[in-house]
Design a protein around this motif. Structure first.
Motif, mmCIF file in Angstrom:
data_model
loop_
_atom_site.group_PDB
_atom_site.id
_atom_site.type_symbol
_atom_site.label_atom_id
_atom_site.label_comp_id
_atom_site.label_asym_id
_atom_site.label_seq_id
_atom_site.Cartn_x
_atom_site.Cartn_y
_atom_site.Cartn_z
ATOM 1 N N THR A 57 -48.856 -39.107 23.907
ATOM 2 C CA THR A 57 -50.239 -39.539 23.723
ATOM 3 C C THR A 57 -50.520 -40.835 24.452
ATOM 4 O O THR A 57 -51.485 -40.930 25.220
ATOM 5 C CB THR A 57 -50.557 -39.687 22.226
ATOM 6 O OG1 THR A 57 -50.333 -38.432 21.583
ATOM 7 C CG2 THR A 57 -51.997 -40.113 22.013
ATOM 8 N N GLY A 58 -49.690 -41.839 24.242
ATOM 9 C CA GLY A 58 -49.910 -43.127 24.901
ATOM 10 C C GLY A 58 -49.834 -43.029 26.409
ATOM 11 O O GLY A 58 -50.648 -43.617 27.128
ATOM 12 N N ALA A 59 -48.881 -42.267 26.916
ATOM 13 C CA ALA A 59 -48.732 -42.115 28.363
ATOM 14 C C ALA A 59 -49.937 -41.377 28.947
ATOM 15 O O ALA A 59 -50.454 -41.758 29.998
ATOM 16 C CB ALA A 59 -47.439 -41.382 28.682
ATOM 17 N N ALA A 60 -50.400 -40.328 28.276
ATOM 18 C CA ALA A 60 -51.547 -39.556 28.775
ATOM 19 C C ALA A 60 -52.838 -40.370 28.687
ATOM 20 O O ALA A 60 -53.719 -40.217 29.528
ATOM 21 C CB ALA A 60 -51.690 -38.255 28.008
ATOM 22 N N GLN A 61 -52.949 -41.234 27.699
ATOM 23 C CA GLN A 61 -54.132 -42.096 27.597
ATOM 24 C C GLN A 61 -54.142 -43.145 28.699
ATOM 25 O O GLN A 61 -55.201 -43.511 29.204
ATOM 26 C CB GLN A 61 -54.182 -42.777 26.225
ATOM 27 C CG GLN A 61 -54.545 -41.826 25.118
ATOM 28 C CD GLN A 61 -54.374 -42.434 23.737
ATOM 29 O OE1 GLN A 61 -53.528 -43.306 23.513
ATOM 30 N NE2 GLN A 61 -55.161 -41.967 22.783
ATOM 31 N N ALA A 62 -52.976 -43.605 29.108
ATOM 32 C CA ALA A 62 -52.879 -44.677 30.108
ATOM 33 C C ALA A 62 -52.846 -44.168 31.539
ATOM 34 O O ALA A 62 -53.207 -44.900 32.458
ATOM 35 C CB ALA A 62 -51.620 -45.509 29.837
ATOM 36 N N ASP A 63 -52.427 -42.931 31.751
ATOM 37 C CA ASP A 63 -52.240 -42.430 33.116
ATOM 38 C C ASP A 63 -53.092 -41.189 33.345
ATOM 39 O O ASP A 63 -52.837 -40.139 32.758
ATOM 40 C CB ASP A 63 -50.764 -42.099 33.339
ATOM 41 C CG ASP A 63 -50.451 -41.748 34.779
ATOM 42 O OD1 ASP A 63 -51.253 -41.047 35.421
ATOM 43 O OD2 ASP A 63 -49.383 -42.160 35.256
ATOM 44 N N PRO A 64 -54.099 -41.282 34.208
ATOM 45 C CA PRO A 64 -54.974 -40.128 34.449
ATOM 46 C C PRO A 64 -54.228 -38.885 34.938
ATOM 47 O O PRO A 64 -54.613 -37.763 34.599
ATOM 48 C CB PRO A 64 -55.939 -40.627 35.524
ATOM 49 C CG PRO A 64 -55.897 -42.111 35.442
ATOM 50 C CD PRO A 64 -54.519 -42.460 34.948
ATOM 51 N N ALA A 65 -53.165 -39.062 35.703
ATOM 52 C CA ALA A 65 -52.414 -37.907 36.185
ATOM 53 C C ALA A 65 -51.752 -37.171 35.025
ATOM 54 O O ALA A 65 -51.763 -35.937 34.977
ATOM 55 C CB ALA A 65 -51.359 -38.342 37.203
ATOM 56 N N LEU A 66 -51.185 -37.904 34.084
ATOM 57 C CA LEU A 66 -50.580 -37.261 32.915
ATOM 58 C C LEU A 66 -51.660 -36.626 32.040
ATOM 59 O O LEU A 66 -51.467 -35.544 31.494
ATOM 60 C CB LEU A 66 -49.752 -38.260 32.115
ATOM 61 C CG LEU A 66 -48.429 -38.636 32.760
ATOM 62 C CD1 LEU A 66 -47.762 -39.782 32.010
ATOM 63 C CD2 LEU A 66 -47.499 -37.446 32.836
ATOM 64 N N HIS A 67 -52.785 -37.296 31.922
ATOM 65 C CA HIS A 67 -53.915 -36.751 31.154
ATOM 66 C C HIS A 67 -54.316 -35.390 31.729
ATOM 67 O O HIS A 67 -54.489 -34.415 30.998
ATOM 68 C CB HIS A 67 -55.083 -37.735 31.228
ATOM 69 C CG HIS A 67 -56.293 -37.323 30.461
ATOM 70 N ND1 HIS A 67 -56.780 -38.064 29.425
ATOM 71 C CD2 HIS A 67 -57.116 -36.264 30.583
ATOM 72 C CE1 HIS A 67 -57.848 -37.471 28.943
ATOM 73 N NE2 HIS A 67 -58.083 -36.380 29.635
ATOM 74 N N LEU A 68 -54.444 -35.316 33.052
ATOM 75 C CA LEU A 68 -54.823 -34.062 33.706
ATOM 76 C C LEU A 68 -53.725 -33.009 33.620
ATOM 77 O O LEU A 68 -54.006 -31.809 33.733
ATOM 78 C CB LEU A 68 -55.171 -34.318 35.179
ATOM 79 C CG LEU A 68 -56.448 -35.113 35.426
ATOM 80 C CD1 LEU A 68 -56.577 -35.472 36.906
ATOM 81 C CD2 LEU A 68 -57.671 -34.336 34.951
#
Length: 100
Positions: A57-68
């Motif tokens: 969750t924290g990584a995806a919130q901070a990194d748009p590539a992980l979010h996508l």
């Protein structure tokens, strides 16, 4: 992969379709295993470190590539193409991240 792609083999690796030379031998990285492993590791390790440090969750919130790159989160399908292809309920990834 293109509309005109079809699998080829090492013994007959290329063909011409619509004036374009195609090379579609499956699993070519396996022919250079060490090199392809090093390349894949170099490309993915920074993301793995972020997930290890901050959680998904924290990584995806901070990194748009992980979010996508999210497919599912918290039991919810957050990939629109997968949801559409399989006619499964879709949850917006930002909504799923905010709920965590």
């Amino acid at each position: 992969c293109f509309e005109t792609s079809r699998a080829t083999t090492h013994s007959d690796p290329t063909y011409v379709e619509e004036g374009v030379i195609h090379y579609c031998v499956a699993n070519i990285p396996g022919a250079v295993a060490r090199t392809s492993t090093l390349a894949l590791t170099s490309a993915t390790l920074p993301y793995l470190v972020k997930v290890a440090q901050h959680g998904v969750t924290g990584a995806a919130q901070a990194d748009p590539a992980l979010h996508l790159g999210l497919s599912t989160l918290g039991g919810k399908l957050v990939s629109r193409p997968v949801a559409d292809a399989h006619e499964i309920a879709f949850t917006d990834p930002a909504e799923a991240l905010a709920a965590r």
